[in-house]
Design an enzyme around this catalytic site. Structure first.
Site, PDB file in Angstrom:
ATOM      1  N   TYR A 143      -3.360 -26.019  10.932  1.00 18.61           N
ATOM      2  CA  TYR A 143      -3.357 -27.453   9.407  1.00 18.61           C
ATOM      3  C   TYR A 143      -4.828 -27.652   8.886  1.00 18.61           C
ATOM      4  CZ  TYR A 143       2.067 -27.940  11.109  1.00 18.61           C
ATOM      5  OH  TYR A 143       3.075 -27.593  10.884  1.00 18.61           O
ATOM      6  N   LYS A 193       1.185 -17.705  22.031  1.00 19.32           N
ATOM      7  CA  LYS A 193       2.343 -16.144  21.350  1.00 19.32           C
ATOM      8  C   LYS A 193       0.744 -15.766  21.661  1.00 19.32           C
ATOM      9  CE  LYS A 193       5.223 -14.143  19.711  1.00 19.32           C
ATOM     10  NZ  LYS A 193       6.764 -14.470  20.148  1.00 19.32           N
ATOM     11  N   ASP A 225       8.825 -18.951  21.314  1.00 18.18           N
ATOM     12  CA  ASP A 225       9.795 -18.303  21.712  1.00 18.18           C
ATOM     13  C   ASP A 225      10.468 -18.858  22.828  1.00 18.18           C
ATOM     14  OD1 ASP A 225       8.600 -16.324  22.899  1.00 18.18           O
ATOM     15  OD2 ASP A 225       9.310 -15.084  21.446  1.00 18.18           O
ATOM     16  N   ASP A 249       4.203 -29.173  16.289  1.00 16.80           N
ATOM     17  CA  ASP A 249       4.738 -30.339  15.662  1.00 16.80           C
ATOM     18  C   ASP A 249       6.216 -29.439  15.588  1.00 16.80           C
ATOM     19  OD1 ASP A 249       5.581 -31.674  13.156  1.00 16.80           O
ATOM     20  OD2 ASP A 249       4.505 -29.965  12.153  1.00 16.80           O
ATOM     21  N   ASP A 253       9.687 -31.327  17.962  1.00 17.77           N
ATOM     22  CA  ASP A 253      10.496 -31.814  17.471  1.00 17.77           C
ATOM     23  C   ASP A 253      12.048 -31.774  17.578  1.00 17.77           C
ATOM     24  OD1 ASP A 253       9.692 -33.485  15.283  1.00 17.77           O
ATOM     25  OD2 ASP A 253      10.073 -32.370  13.801  1.00 17.77           O
TER      26      ASP A 253
END
Length: 362
Positions: A143, A193, A225, A249, A253
């Site tokens: 970001y 990851k 994952d 992020d 959620d």
């Protein structure tokens, strides 16, 4: 104690939920003998409308002069992606986080006892309880990385977003996670990851070194994952989840939805010295703005986090959280958490009910 709090009321339902949270702050101040001064700060779409940009000059300085920042919500289609960057509310959010050094985003995902039946997971999973803390690195990663857009001869326009992390950035967010775990159930799950990404391999190596400094805390690596799958399979297995910006992020959620309603979940963004920023994780919901329909509970619980993490006043934080649980246990519901046939109350009445419970205790 004397506290100075910056209020970023924001857009949409932001001013409504902040008003109810301020009412709770005033009630707590009266009950525990505190004095609170409020400073209104303009940021977001409302700032674009007022001064032409979402992050007005001097915003960070006003916030730094305070002990904490309370933010309602910013954004809306009125200030969408077709607007210049300096007019978009999301640009202001990224800027204030970076300027205040707020590198750690704390998002608790807790299934409130009175709303266990609202959990979308299997009944036996919900009955096991959900109480996890997502610790998201907030000022690094993709970001904030370099962005490129360029033409190619055979592929048309191509874009690239650079994802970078340093040992320093990983170490400070990792340490924050271990310290929080010591105050909870003493387990840290580090999400990466590492089977694909070089940044994740560095992340994992730094976290392994940190884990040796906290032998009293259980530690595990979890691929992102697999983590996404485990949150919907058995979220009760997690205590503190720590991860980089984009993974956090998305996962935070997901974790919020397994608790039944995004309208109940608070968050804190904190650094090492700057005032913390506290906000609900829900958006500005412009479709119900000004209609007394918004759920103020997440913003009120953000105030509880403010007392816990910025003011080091756990007694006040516990009192606010108990008041919320008691109001929910009594069956009071805003529209977002009401089942068919249940009586629905508005933003102001929900705030009043929580304040009444606070006043009635001790």
């Amino acid at each position: 104690m004397n506290y100075k709090i910056a209020l970023i009321r924001g857009d949409g339902i932001g001013p409504e939920v902040v008003n109810e949270a301020v009412g709770v702050l005033d009630t707590v101040a009266e009950k525990y003998g505190h004095t609170i001064e409020y400073v209104d700060v303009l940021l977001g779409g409302c700032a674009t409308d007022a001064v032409g940009k979402s992050y007005p000059d001097g915003t960070a300085e006003k916030c730094r002069a305070c002990d904490a920042v309370l933010l309602g919500a910013v954004g809306g289609p009125k200030w969408g992606s077709d607007k210049p960057a300096e007019q978009r509310p999301e640009t202001a959010l990224l800027a204030i986080r970076k300027d205040l050094g707020l590198y750690a985003n704390l998002r608790p995902a807790v299934l409130r006892p009175a709303l266990a039946d609202a959990c979308p997971l299997k009944k036996e999973t919900a009955e096991g309880g959900i109480d996890l803390m997502m610790v998201r690195e907030l000022t690094g990663g993709i970001y904030f990385g370099q962005r490129e857009r360029y033409n190619t001869e055979d592929r048309g326009v191509e874009c690239a977003d650079r994802m970078a992390y340093s040992e320093k950035e990983i170490k400070r967010i990792g340490r924050r996670a271990f310290e929080l775990a010591r105050l909870r159930r003493k387990k840290v799950s580090s999400v990466d990851k590492a089977n694909v990404l070089e940044t994740s391999r560095l992340w994992r190596s730094v976290m392994h070194r940190l884990a040796q400094e906290y032998p009293d805390v259980q530690y595990e690596d979890v691929l992102v994952d697999n983590c996404a799958m485990q949150i919907v399979r058995d979220p009760g297995q997690f205590d503190v989840l720590v991860t980089e910006n984009m993974f956090g992020d998305i996962l935070s959620d997901e974790a919020s939805m397994v608790t039944g309603s995004i309208g109940l979940l608070p968050s804190a963004s904190i650094g090492d010295s700057a005032p913390g920023l506290y906000e609900p994780i829900h958006g500005s919901a412009p479709d119900i703005a000004g209609q007394d329909k918004a759920n103020p509970t997440a913003t009120i619980l953000s105030v509880a986090m403010m007392f816990r993490y910025s003011f080091q006043r756990p007694e006040e934080a516990d009192a606010i959280e108990r008041a919320v649980d008691e109001v929910l246990a009594e069956g009071w519901r805003t529209a977002d958490i009401a089942k068919p046939g249940e009586r629905v109350i508005g933003t102001r009445e929900m705030g009043e009910k929580i304040r009444e419970r606070l006043k009635s205790k001790g």
